[in-house]
Enzyme design. Structure first.
Site, PDB file in Angstrom:
ATOM      1  N   CYS A 335       0.883  -0.834   0.403  1.00 39.32           N
ATOM      2  CA  CYS A 335       0.070  -0.173  -0.256  1.00 39.32           C
ATOM      3  C   CYS A 335       1.079   1.206   0.185  1.00 39.32           C
ATOM      4  O   CYS A 335       1.789   1.696  -0.885  1.00 39.32           O
ATOM      5  CB  CYS A 335      -1.060   0.025   1.535  1.00 39.32           C
ATOM      6  SG  CYS A 335      -2.555   0.599   0.934  1.00 39.32           S
ATOM      7  N   HIS A 445      -3.781  -5.737   0.853  1.00 36.01           N
ATOM      8  CA  HIS A 445      -2.888  -5.845   2.264  1.00 36.01           C
ATOM      9  C   HIS A 445      -3.714  -7.207   2.548  1.00 36.01           C
ATOM     10  O   HIS A 445      -4.662  -8.305   2.195  1.00 36.01           O
ATOM     11  CB  HIS A 445      -3.718  -4.907   3.615  1.00 36.01           C
ATOM     12  CG  HIS A 445      -3.484  -3.143   3.815  1.00 36.01           C
ATOM     13  ND1 HIS A 445      -2.364  -3.018   3.912  1.00 36.01           N
ATOM     14  CD2 HIS A 445      -4.294  -2.793   3.139  1.00 36.01           C
ATOM     15  CE1 HIS A 445      -2.205  -1.246   3.904  1.00 36.01           C
ATOM     16  NE2 HIS A 445      -3.716  -1.014   2.923  1.00 36.01           N
TER      17      HIS A 445
END
Length: 510
Positions: A335, A445
């Site tokens: 991310c 994630h």
């Protein structure tokens, strides 16, 4: 079974990190095992560890763990308000799992508080329709006397739910009896009366020596101590917030060492937890200002502010060191960490920070832009493209979740994943992440929670260090997480006076 009247029990603490989250999880498991339909609930949570539910709503990771303990699907009503610190005194406010805007403390308390309280009431009413028992978690301490009139997490919510309260006190830091007595002393009488029992947590000593103090504190506050929970270093469960990383002792020594940058605004650091369960692998947290040292791979995790943390890495000299190391060892960004690995982060509207656009590390030929789309909140799936260090992973379906506002466009590099579900690099791109020979990044994630993907990564490191690859035999992480949850529930049940707990709660636990 859904009871005529839902029982609400609230676990509060004498301070942050007293053990509220894990006690709530244990009680969720205990009530669920007795046939009750149980839901966790935290009205307002401040945390950078969050998760995407199946409704594509964002809630704190602690409530996901607690829902898992209760055997129910996580839902946005279990955490109606989530505050994600972004910059000094400013947080992104998430209401019912969706962004409501960035707000400073004054604006939130004076202009948004009524909306937050309305959302909390709506969620509590919704849960009461479907569950027999709601195990509620407070935040910090209920005795912050400067905040009593604006409380949205402790006694005001206990009053709203008409909940009995169990107070958890951490003995590990010392001063446990003073913290218990002080909490009672500072609370208004009507709130004090809600506390039905006390639990002392993280005890390492001889219980016989503690007993005289327990008897005295019961006389002082007029409330029974329900039990003393021993400190158990063997428990491995997701942490509530980044402050707990200071106490978390990762296994730092192994034949393979994976370095993890502890960014100033690190978020979703549970992404790295599965690596600790890999045989031969040690995890070492690296602070800003420290040398990276001798590691076999480096992971740059998520962050709540990619630009500010990238500037911190650049000013410390770590960005240049990472760029150099990327020619020698695998570097993996998740991310915000993925965004930093690119050539540029563009933020013309100051969506991410007040700094504006910045140059990235330039390891991956990727440009990231903020302000083009609304925040991506999605449970996601993808399959590896199968290049570079992940060349053996083609075909596996990977599950993850996305929580990002920036979108990324690739130049002269390959994507990491083909997207089956979710957004990836940008809406309808069909791909996620980027990779070259030794460096890769993703918006997914939880990618290392996928066993084969994780094992292919660690086997690559093993082979590079002259060790035999382990192959895809057994997922120790999944097994040991469930073992830890069951162990936690048993530890709490074995050390609480269950008869006394039933008596003070006026509720049948048998």
């Amino acid at each position: 079974m859904v009871s005529a009247e839902t029982k609400c029990i609230m676990v509060q603490g004498t301070a942050s990190n007293a053990g509220k989250s894990v006690v709530v999880a244990a009680l969720c498991r205990m009530f669920s095992q007795r046939g009750y339909r149980v839901a966790p609930f935290k009205s307002q949570n401040m945390s950078l560890n969050s998760f995407t539910t199946s409704e594509n709503r964002e809630i704190a990771m602690a409530q996901v763990l607690q829902a898992d303990a209760a055997g129910v699907e996580p839902h946005h009503h279990m955490n109606p308000v989530l505050l994600k610190p972004k910059e000094d005194f400013t947080s992104q406010v998430i209401v019912h799992g969706q962004p409501a805007g960035d707000m400073n403390f004054y604006h939130y308390q004076h202009n948004f508080r009524d909306q937050a309280l309305k959302a909390i009431k709506e969620s509590l009413d919704a849960l009461k329709k479907d569950y027999d028992v709601i195990i509620m978690e407070g935040a910090g301490s209920p005795a912050e006397i400067n905040m009593l009139d604006v409380d949205l997490a402790n006694m005001q919510i206990a009053r709203l739910a008409d909940a009995d309260v169990i107070l958890v006190a951490d003995i590990d830091k010392g001063g446990v009896f003073a913290s218990i007595a002080g909490t009672f002393q500072l609370l208004p009488p009507e709130d004090r009366q809600r506390i039905k029992g006390i639990v002392i947590n993280k005890f390492r000593g001889n219980l016989d020596i503690l007993m005289p103090g327990i008897r005295q504190i019961e006389e002082i506050v007029g409330v029974p101590v329900l039990g003393v929970l021993p400190f158990d270093p063997g428990l491995r469960l997701p942490e509530e917030d980044s402050a707990s990383l200071s106490e978390r002792k990762y296994r730092s020594h192994g034949q393979i060492t994976v370095g993890v940058l502890r960014l100033p605004r690190i978020s979703n650091f549970t992404d790295i937890d599965p690596l600790e369960y890999e045989p031969d692998v040690g995890v070492r947290l690296i602070e800003i200002g420290e040398d990276i040292g001798d590691v076999d791979a480096l992971i740059i995790p998520g962050t709540r502010n990619s630009i500010s943390d990238l500037v911190a890495l650049t000013e410390s000299g770590l960005a240049d060191e990472i760029a150099s190391l990327s020619q020698e060892i695998p570097v993996f960004g998740i991310c915000g960490g993925y965004q930093m690995l690119g050539r540029k982060i563009i933020d013309r509207t100051l969506k991410e920070s007040n700094i504006g656009s910045v140059e990235g590390m330039g390891i991956l030929d990727v440009k990231t832009s903020f302000g083009e789309v609304e925040k991506i909140i999605s449970q996601s799936q993808g399959t590896p493209v199968g290049q570079g260090i992940f060349s053996r992973t083609t075909g596996e379906v990977l599950n993850g979740y996305e929580l990002h506002e920036g979108i990324s466009r690739l130049g002269d590099c390959k994507p990491l994943l083909r997207v089956i579900k979710g957004c990836g690099n940008y809406p309808k791109s069909g791909f996620d992440g980027a990779q070259n020979d030794l460096t890769a990044g993703t918006y997914f994630h939880g990618i290392f929670h996928n066993f084969q993907f994780r094992r292919s990564f660690t086997d690559y490191l093993r082979i590079g260090n002259g060790l035999e690859p382990l192959g895809y035999q057994k997922d120790d992480f999944k097994d040991l997480r469930e073992f830890s949850m069951e162990r936690l529930a048993n530890l709490v049940e074995d050390n609480l006076n269950m008869d006394e707990l039933q008596r003070v709660l006026h509720f049948d636990l048998i």
